[in-house]
Scaffold this motif. Structure first.
Motif, short mmCIF file in Angstrom:
data_model
loop_
_atom_site.label_atom_id
_atom_site.label_comp_id
_atom_site.label_asym_id
_atom_site.label_seq_id
_atom_site.Cartn_x
_atom_site.Cartn_y
_atom_site.Cartn_z
N LEU A 1 0.83 -1.21 0.00
CA LEU A 1 0.00 0.00 0.00
C LEU A 1 0.86 1.26 0.00
N ALA A 2 1.97 1.24 0.74
CA ALA A 2 2.88 2.39 0.75
C ALA A 2 3.43 2.64 -0.64
N GLU A 3 3.83 1.56 -1.32
CA GLU A 3 4.38 1.68 -2.68
C GLU A 3 3.33 2.19 -3.65
N ALA A 4 2.05 1.92 -3.37
CA ALA A 4 0.96 2.35 -4.24
C ALA A 4 0.49 3.77 -3.89
N GLY A 5 1.17 4.41 -2.92
CA GLY A 5 0.81 5.77 -2.56
C GLY A 5 -0.38 5.86 -1.61
N GLN A 6 -0.74 4.77 -0.98
CA GLN A 6 -1.87 4.74 -0.05
C GLN A 6 -1.35 4.69 1.38
N ALA A 7 -0.68 5.78 1.76
CA ALA A 7 0.02 5.82 3.04
C ALA A 7 -0.90 5.64 4.24
N ASN A 8 -2.09 6.23 4.21
CA ASN A 8 -2.99 6.10 5.36
C ASN A 8 -3.39 4.64 5.58
N ASP A 9 -3.74 3.95 4.50
CA ASP A 9 -4.09 2.53 4.60
C ASP A 9 -2.88 1.72 5.06
N ALA A 10 -1.71 2.05 4.53
CA ALA A 10 -0.49 1.35 4.92
C ALA A 10 -0.24 1.50 6.41
N ARG A 11 -0.38 2.73 6.91
CA ARG A 11 -0.17 2.97 8.34
C ARG A 11 -1.13 2.14 9.19
N SER A 12 -2.37 2.03 8.77
CA SER A 12 -3.36 1.26 9.52
C SER A 12 -2.96 -0.21 9.61
N TRP A 13 -2.59 -0.80 8.47
CA TRP A 13 -2.14 -2.20 8.45
C TRP A 13 -0.92 -2.38 9.34
N LEU A 14 0.02 -1.45 9.26
CA LEU A 14 1.26 -1.58 10.02
C LEU A 14 1.01 -1.45 11.53
N ARG A 15 0.17 -0.51 11.93
CA ARG A 15 -0.12 -0.37 13.37
C ARG A 15 -0.76 -1.65 13.91
N ASP A 16 -1.74 -2.17 13.16
CA ASP A 16 -2.39 -3.42 13.59
C ASP A 16 -1.37 -4.56 13.63
#
Length: 106
Positions: free
Chosen positions: A62-77
């Protein structure tokens, strides 16, 4: 038969095999089929216990696709789950990626 097709064939016999589901998700990611990859990563984290590497790979994709907010959510979980499972290495890797994205929203 492609690698993805081989994995799908094996999954027909054992649809909940974490290793095969992860492999399929990674093949989808490699093919650029991010939605399908996320579906498999989501399936992996819904298992008991959740498959921790799925959080990291989903966050990275998701980070590579420019979807940083979604990436952060997955990473925090993922960090929380890795800590619950005593997997400090995975928690550390996800924390590093999270720091590169910044803790806050865009």
């Amino acid at each position: 038969m492609s690698r993805r097709e081989q994995i799908e064939s094996l999954l027909a016999d054992d649809p909940n095999d974490s290793f095969l589901l992860y492999g399929l998700a990674m093949e989808y990611r490699k093919e650029g089929a991010h939605e399908k990859a996320l579906e498999r990563f989501d399936q992996l984290i819904r298992q008991s216990p959740p498959y921790v590497p799925a959080y990291f790979m989903a966050g990275q994709m998701l980070a590579e696709a420019g979807q940083a907010n979604d990436a952060r959510s997955w990473l925090r979980d993922g960090i929380e789950e890795a800590q619950r499972q005593g997997n400090g290495h995975a928690a550390g890797e996800m924390s590093e990626l999270l720091m590169t994205l910044g803790q806050m929203g865009e």
